[in-house]
Design an enzyme around this catalytic site. Sequence first.
Site, mmCIF file in Angstrom:
data_model
loop_
_atom_site.group_PDB
_atom_site.id
_atom_site.type_symbol
_atom_site.label_atom_id
_atom_site.label_comp_id
_atom_site.label_asym_id
_atom_site.label_seq_id
_atom_site.Cartn_x
_atom_site.Cartn_y
_atom_site.Cartn_z
ATOM 1 N N ARG A 1 -3.450 -4.946 7.102
ATOM 2 C CA ARG A 1 -4.539 -5.408 8.037
ATOM 3 C C ARG A 1 -5.973 -4.330 7.919
ATOM 4 O O ARG A 1 -7.048 -5.198 8.483
ATOM 5 C CB ARG A 1 -3.978 -5.484 9.451
ATOM 6 C CG ARG A 1 -3.172 -6.416 9.743
ATOM 7 C CD ARG A 1 -2.868 -6.829 11.179
ATOM 8 N NE ARG A 1 -2.305 -7.943 11.370
ATOM 9 C CZ ARG A 1 -0.845 -8.141 11.362
ATOM 10 N NH1 ARG A 1 -0.108 -7.031 11.469
ATOM 11 N NH2 ARG A 1 -0.261 -9.272 11.567
ATOM 12 N N HIS B 1 4.080 1.407 2.251
ATOM 13 C CA HIS B 1 5.146 0.611 1.615
ATOM 14 C C HIS B 1 5.929 1.519 0.580
ATOM 15 O O HIS B 1 7.056 1.438 0.517
ATOM 16 C CB HIS B 1 4.544 -0.681 1.275
ATOM 17 C CG HIS B 1 4.252 -1.791 2.066
ATOM 18 N ND1 HIS B 1 3.061 -2.146 2.097
ATOM 19 C CD2 HIS B 1 4.767 -2.186 3.255
ATOM 20 C CE1 HIS B 1 2.531 -3.203 2.956
ATOM 21 N NE2 HIS B 1 3.741 -3.064 3.643
ATOM 22 N N GLN C 1 9.215 -1.412 16.109
ATOM 23 C CA GLN C 1 9.953 -2.344 15.519
ATOM 24 C C GLN C 1 11.246 -1.375 14.731
ATOM 25 O O GLN C 1 12.193 -2.152 14.898
ATOM 26 C CB GLN C 1 9.118 -2.612 14.101
ATOM 27 C CG GLN C 1 9.842 -3.327 13.132
ATOM 28 C CD GLN C 1 8.928 -3.922 11.938
ATOM 29 O OE1 GLN C 1 8.481 -5.080 11.982
ATOM 30 N NE2 GLN C 1 8.829 -3.155 11.069
ATOM 31 N N HIS D 1 1.018 -1.408 0.061
ATOM 32 C CA HIS D 1 0.043 -0.110 -0.049
ATOM 33 C C HIS D 1 0.723 1.216 0.042
ATOM 34 O O HIS D 1 1.975 1.051 -0.023
ATOM 35 C CB HIS D 1 -0.885 0.078 1.068
ATOM 36 C CG HIS D 1 -0.166 -0.241 2.427
ATOM 37 N ND1 HIS D 1 0.807 0.732 3.110
ATOM 38 C CD2 HIS D 1 -0.210 -1.202 3.493
ATOM 39 C CE1 HIS D 1 1.152 0.233 4.346
ATOM 40 N NE2 HIS D 1 0.527 -1.015 4.388
HETATM 41 P P1 AMP Z 1 4.718 -4.844 6.592
HETATM 42 O O1 AMP Z 1 4.705 -5.081 5.372
HETATM 43 O O2 AMP Z 1 3.399 -4.520 7.403
HETATM 44 O O3 AMP Z 1 5.745 -5.776 7.482
HETATM 45 O O4 AMP Z 1 5.384 -3.385 6.592
HETATM 46 C C1 AMP Z 1 6.688 -3.216 5.883
HETATM 47 C C2 AMP Z 1 7.237 -1.808 6.236
HETATM 48 O O5 AMP Z 1 6.196 -0.701 5.964
HETATM 49 C C3 AMP Z 1 7.425 -1.469 7.803
HETATM 50 O O6 AMP Z 1 8.731 -0.995 8.046
HETATM 51 C C4 AMP Z 1 6.327 -0.699 8.252
HETATM 52 O O7 AMP Z 1 6.704 0.269 9.196
HETATM 53 C C5 AMP Z 1 6.134 0.165 6.926
HETATM 54 N N1 AMP Z 1 4.665 0.818 6.977
HETATM 55 C C6 AMP Z 1 3.578 -0.049 7.150
HETATM 56 N N2 AMP Z 1 2.433 0.743 7.011
HETATM 57 C C7 AMP Z 1 2.846 1.988 6.849
HETATM 58 C C8 AMP Z 1 2.522 3.345 6.778
HETATM 59 N N3 AMP Z 1 1.149 3.579 6.859
HETATM 60 N N4 AMP Z 1 3.303 4.249 6.607
HETATM 61 C C9 AMP Z 1 4.503 4.358 6.592
HETATM 62 N N5 AMP Z 1 5.306 2.935 6.557
HETATM 63 C C10 AMP Z 1 4.456 1.781 6.793
#
Ligand code: AMP
Length: 295
Positions: free
Chosen positions: A188, A38, A154, A35
């Site tokens: 999610r 990312h 994280q 999204h």
């Molecule tokens: P995930 O796929 O949920 O493991 O997220 C991958 C990376 O994208 C992680 O470093 C998250 O912190 C970052 N991320 C997820 N959602 C957002 C958002 N809304 N804004 C900025 N970074 C995000």
Amino acid sequence: MEIINRTQRMRSVSRKVRREQDRTIGLVPTMGALHEGHLSLVREARRMCDTVVVSIFVNPKQFAPTDDFQTYPRDLTKDTMLLADYNVDYIFAPAVEEIYPKNFSTHVEVEGLSDQLEGAARPGHFRGVATVLTILFNIVRPDFAYFGQKDAQQALVVRRLVRDLAFDTEIVVLPTVREESGLAYSSRNAYLSEGERKAAPVLRRALARAESVYAEGERNGRRLAELVRAEIEREPAAQTEYVSVADADTLDPLERLDDRPVLVSLAVRFGKTRLIDNVLLNRARTGKTGALVQP
Ligand code: AMP
């Protein structure tokens, strides 16, 4: 753009890029279902680095048995199309056995930081995160790796991991990207019913309340947390799991807010879906060491 499934291939590609072409490598670790959040990381990696690798791996080790590993959204075809538009060089999308071969038995634990907040709610979560990132960093050997402030704890854990184990990778943390409603993008969010989706922007409103009372001079941590909780509870579909007001570097709870950066973070359930969000207060004083976006 090449899609790589094998560790050996990823390892040899990045070795070649580094040695023969002397190019910098940026890694964006993700679990897919991409999204705008990312994509903001990908955009910055593209701007800063010669070669961009996006990993897509739903890491079983960071899910508890009761978590949503089986149902987590997966759509590699759509993700691939999106990343092609962003001029990504490599997608690393390994199978579970590729990352965790038979008899896998080594884990990485960032002590202390991993036990609070999300770690307390999801035991073993950050052990899984630290372990998979250690493996990904060893395979790709990135000069830079990109993370979102959305997952503030994280980002802190990763910064500590990289410092403590002397990885030759610089961690870049970028701001949370939000929908127009204020809801932070999250894979999610796809679980939310129509009604829950309408309710979920209450998270941003509650954090905005923290920002405004802080700006008005509120310095009592507990009172600030209560105000945030009260704002969330105005929304009947929301069930608060925790609201934390903590030191943004150590995550220790703060009673009295002084001149240190403060992280206000929360986890809230909407039906079966658990969402997290956070805001930094006192950002002007953020140092270089914390999980903090650049002021
Ligand atoms: P995930 O796929 O949920 O493991 O997220 C991958 C990376 O994208 C992680 O470093 C998250 O912190 C970052 N991320 C997820 N959602 C957002 C958002 N809304 N804004 C900025 N970074 C995000």
